[in-house]
Design an enzyme around this catalytic site. Sequence first.
Site, mmCIF file in Angstrom:
data_model
loop_
_atom_site.group_PDB
_atom_site.id
_atom_site.type_symbol
_atom_site.label_atom_id
_atom_site.label_comp_id
_atom_site.label_asym_id
_atom_site.label_seq_id
_atom_site.Cartn_x
_atom_site.Cartn_y
_atom_site.Cartn_z
ATOM 1 N N HIS A 44 30.682 -12.305 -32.562
ATOM 2 C CA HIS A 44 30.211 -13.587 -32.066
ATOM 3 C C HIS A 44 31.238 -14.197 -31.116
ATOM 4 C CE1 HIS A 44 27.251 -14.248 -35.677
ATOM 5 N NE2 HIS A 44 27.003 -13.163 -34.975
ATOM 6 N N GLU A 46 33.154 -16.847 -31.060
ATOM 7 C CA GLU A 46 34.459 -17.279 -31.544
ATOM 8 C C GLU A 46 35.397 -16.086 -31.759
ATOM 9 O OE1 GLU A 46 31.313 -19.977 -33.546
ATOM 10 O OE2 GLU A 46 31.457 -17.964 -32.679
ATOM 11 N N ALA A 151 0.001 -16.111 -12.274
ATOM 12 C CA ALA A 151 0.181 -16.010 -10.821
ATOM 13 C C ALA A 151 -1.164 -16.316 -10.191
ATOM 14 C CB ALA A 151 0.652 -14.617 -10.432
ATOM 15 N N THR A 158 -6.842 -16.086 -9.924
ATOM 16 C CA THR A 158 -5.886 -15.075 -10.379
ATOM 17 C C THR A 158 -6.322 -13.647 -10.072
ATOM 18 O OG1 THR A 158 -6.933 -15.000 -12.558
ATOM 19 C CG2 THR A 158 -5.120 -16.566 -12.249
ATOM 20 N N ARG A 181 10.360 -11.544 -18.525
ATOM 21 C CA ARG A 181 10.019 -10.566 -19.566
ATOM 22 C C ARG A 181 11.264 -10.126 -20.322
ATOM 23 N NH1 ARG A 181 6.161 -6.329 -16.294
ATOM 24 N NH2 ARG A 181 4.387 -7.735 -15.937
ATOM 25 N N THR A 193 -7.229 -7.554 -20.309
ATOM 26 C CA THR A 193 -6.242 -7.252 -19.275
ATOM 27 C C THR A 193 -5.911 -5.765 -19.258
ATOM 28 O OG1 THR A 193 -5.280 -9.464 -19.347
ATOM 29 C CG2 THR A 193 -3.870 -7.695 -18.523
ATOM 30 N N GLU A 303 1.104 -13.027 -20.775
ATOM 31 C CA GLU A 303 0.723 -12.554 -19.440
ATOM 32 C C GLU A 303 -0.645 -11.915 -19.557
ATOM 33 O OE1 GLU A 303 3.343 -10.768 -16.318
ATOM 34 O OE2 GLU A 303 4.578 -10.325 -18.058
ATOM 35 N N ALA A 306 -7.843 -14.975 -17.881
ATOM 36 C CA ALA A 306 -8.270 -16.354 -18.097
ATOM 37 C C ALA A 306 -8.733 -16.625 -19.526
ATOM 38 C CB ALA A 306 -9.387 -16.693 -17.121
#
Length: 373
Positions: A44, A46, A151, A158, A181, A193, A303, A306
């Site tokens: 970490h 520190e 986009a 789109t 991403r 999609t 991503e 609609a």
Amino acid sequence: MQRAIDLAAKGKYSTKPNPAVGCVLVRDKQIIAEGWHQKAGQPHAERVALANAKEKGVEVAGATAYVTLEPCSHHGKTPPCSDGLIEAKVARVVVAMQDPNPLVAGNGIKKIQAAGITVDVGVLETQARALNTGFLQRMQDGLPYVRVKMAASLDGRTAMADGSSQWITGSAAREEVHKMRAQCGAVIMGIGTVLADDPSMTVRLDDATLAEMGLTAEDANPIRVVLDPHLSMPLSAKMLDLPGRTILMTSKHSVEAESPMVEQLLAQNAEIVAVASVEDKLDIESVLHYLADEEQVNDVMVETGAVAAGAFIESGYVNEVHAFIAPVLMGDKARPMFELPSIVNMSDKLQFSITDIDKFGDDVRLILQPKNT
């Protein structure tokens, strides 16, 4: 503290699921050593700063440590940072904010104070919180921080009516999307999609850029999550053959009814998770809880098209919308940014606040947050 925050930002892509943290050691108003957490499982901030001091041969006893997040007090993959500061005999610790992680939650501060070291909390807390919005939300609410990325053209479209959408925005905007991403633990899309575009949903940046982000091509990709209520995922889908993980979120009924398809998808390296659903719609809260609880995902990017994007907006679980707007017109036959069946009247409209505006080449990105109404 500002220097510690700047150092912490160096790890914003590479520390997930851990928070990004920076530490600066100061004596006589001079920085004597510094460090930041670079990757989960590694020391970490520190501990890195203390090692930096040792390497330089400088004395830490009596110094002040500036840390962007409360030093941990528990044994995980690394020893407690609070113990390291105590053993180094620093005189004072300045903490930007308390850690909401239940394993810490003030215990690190108490341990340091019990050792007779002065602790001040709350310096540049707002800036420190902005470093780790996803981690803080997961610790506090059990949910990841959700960003919907779209986009679109100037007239809010789109894709064309036939589904073609490459490319609406320019290369600079697309590069920024790949960085987004890389910062996320998971990227979510609807099965529509996948069927329409057969996307990769990988991080495609050159090696030099990845190195600057503290990443390699092997560890840059987020988990790909496909909302697939009927297990319609094609066995030939491109993403199933690409590096990284692909999780198909589906309904319990589909898992039980489509056992041959389940076996074939598993053989293609897909992972299948059944979540709560109503009819043919998956419960978004269940999806997000799974990612937070089982996968330790701090940040999610949506991503998608609609329908799924609209479902996320209507769910109330979206923290930000990142709208990349290109200076082009695509016409009224093209597809919209969101399908929002709940909006019928003007009084139903959803309101947002613009929190930032950036320019990437010829394109503009609006970052918006839902208004609490």
